[in-house]
Design a protein around this motif. Structure first.
Motif, PDB file in Angstrom:
ATOM      1  N   ALA A 188       0.810  -1.218   0.000  1.00 19.30           N
ATOM      2  CA  ALA A 188       0.000   0.000   0.000  1.00 19.30           C
ATOM      3  C   ALA A 188       0.844   1.269   0.000  1.00 19.30           C
ATOM      4  CB  ALA A 188      -0.929  -0.007   1.205  1.00 19.30           C
ATOM      5  N   MET A 189       2.160   1.149   0.113  1.00 18.70           N
ATOM      6  CA  MET A 189       3.022   2.329   0.214  1.00 18.70           C
ATOM      7  C   MET A 189       4.124   2.272  -0.838  1.00 18.70           C
ATOM      8  SD  MET A 189       3.484   2.759   4.332  1.00 18.70           S
ATOM      9  CE  MET A 189       4.642   4.086   4.115  1.00 18.70           C
ATOM     10  N   ASP A 190       3.870   2.822  -2.016  1.00 21.82           N
ATOM     11  CA  ASP A 190       4.916   2.858  -3.038  1.00 21.82           C
ATOM     12  C   ASP A 190       5.772   4.114  -2.923  1.00 21.82           C
ATOM     13  OD1 ASP A 190       3.078   4.681  -3.937  1.00 21.82           O
ATOM     14  OD2 ASP A 190       3.167   4.049  -6.024  1.00 21.82           O
ATOM     15  N   ALA A 191       5.493   4.923  -1.900  1.00 24.05           N
ATOM     16  CA  ALA A 191       6.299   6.122  -1.642  1.00 24.05           C
ATOM     17  C   ALA A 191       6.520   6.243  -0.134  1.00 24.05           C
ATOM     18  CB  ALA A 191       5.596   7.367  -2.171  1.00 24.05           C
ATOM     19  N   TRP A 192       7.694   6.699   0.215  1.00 26.02           N
ATOM     20  CA  TRP A 192       8.004   7.009   1.611  1.00 26.02           C
ATOM     21  C   TRP A 192       7.983   8.527   1.738  1.00 26.02           C
ATOM     22  CZ3 TRP A 192      12.921   3.483   2.105  1.00 26.02           C
ATOM     23  CH2 TRP A 192      12.524   2.148   2.213  1.00 26.02           C
ATOM     24  N   THR A 193       7.425   9.043   2.822  1.00 19.96           N
ATOM     25  CA  THR A 193       7.365  10.487   2.996  1.00 19.96           C
ATOM     26  C   THR A 193       8.482  10.955   3.923  1.00 19.96           C
ATOM     27  OG1 THR A 193       5.680  10.219   4.703  1.00 19.96           O
ATOM     28  CG2 THR A 193       4.908  10.740   2.492  1.00 19.96           C
ATOM     29  N   PHE A 194       9.096  12.032   3.511  1.00 21.59           N
ATOM     30  CA  PHE A 194      10.199  12.649   4.234  1.00 21.59           C
ATOM     31  C   PHE A 194       9.889  14.125   4.409  1.00 21.59           C
ATOM     32  CE2 PHE A 194      12.063   8.936   2.297  1.00 21.59           C
ATOM     33  CZ  PHE A 194      12.984   8.487   3.220  1.00 21.59           C
ATOM     34  N   ARG A 195      10.644  14.783   5.272  1.00 24.06           N
ATOM     35  CA  ARG A 195      10.644  16.243   5.383  1.00 24.06           C
ATOM     36  C   ARG A 195      11.981  16.697   4.821  1.00 24.06           C
ATOM     37  NH1 ARG A 195       6.021  18.394   6.721  1.00 24.06           N
ATOM     38  NH2 ARG A 195       6.963  20.352   7.325  1.00 24.06           N
TER      39      ARG A 195
END
Length: 155
Positions: free
Chosen positions: A50-57
């Motif tokens: 379900a997560m093909d992207a990782w979120t960063f700051r």
């Protein structure tokens, strides 16, 4: 355990839910440690379906980094086990890897230009009014227990 969406419900933050980019020492022995966000393209990443992207700051702004993984699993436990086995990098929550970080089975990785976007654990209630005392005591107790177990450097 997520970023909250706007709603009519009342949310009370119970604890931080730090996310950690990590890898096993065995993986890092044969692959250069990523230093920048772009370096993730050169690594075997272990993801959830379900997560093909990782979120960063990055520079104070959220950035979604599309991840091409070696493994995409439907369970966090599978991603965790593959990471411990040295199959690649994973983005997991502190709660999933605390013991591994403490015993050296996994290492936390820090990027110079980005950090994992942090989530929180929330108690979501229909209203603040007429909250039973036992619910308030439960939330307060859970908050104390969880916050006491997160090291200050991951908060």
């Amino acid at each position: 355990m997520a970023t909250l969406q706007a709603s009519e419900l009342v949310a009370v933050q119970v604890a931080d839910n730090p996310r950690i980019l990590c890898a096993a020492p065995a993986y890092l022995a044969t692959h250069r440690c990523p230093e920048r966000l772009a370096d993730l393209d050169d690594h075997a990443c272990l993801t959830l379906h379900a997560m093909d992207a990782w979120t960063f700051r990055q520079a104070g702004h959220p950035v979604a980094k599309r991840i091409k993984g070696r493994l995409a699993a439907s369970s966090v436990d599978t991603v965790h086990a593959a990471c411990v086995a040295g199959a690649g990098l994973a983005m997991l929550t502190y709660w999933d890897v605390a013991q591994d970080l403490a015993n050296g089975t996994l290492r936390a990785l820090a990027l110079s230009d980005a950090e994992p976007e942090q989530l929180a654990i929330w108690a979501v209630l229909p209203t603040r009014q007429h909250m039973p005392a036992r619910v308030r005591r439960f939330i307060d107790g859970l908050k104390s227990a969880l916050m006491a177990s997160i090291p200050p450097q991951t908060r």
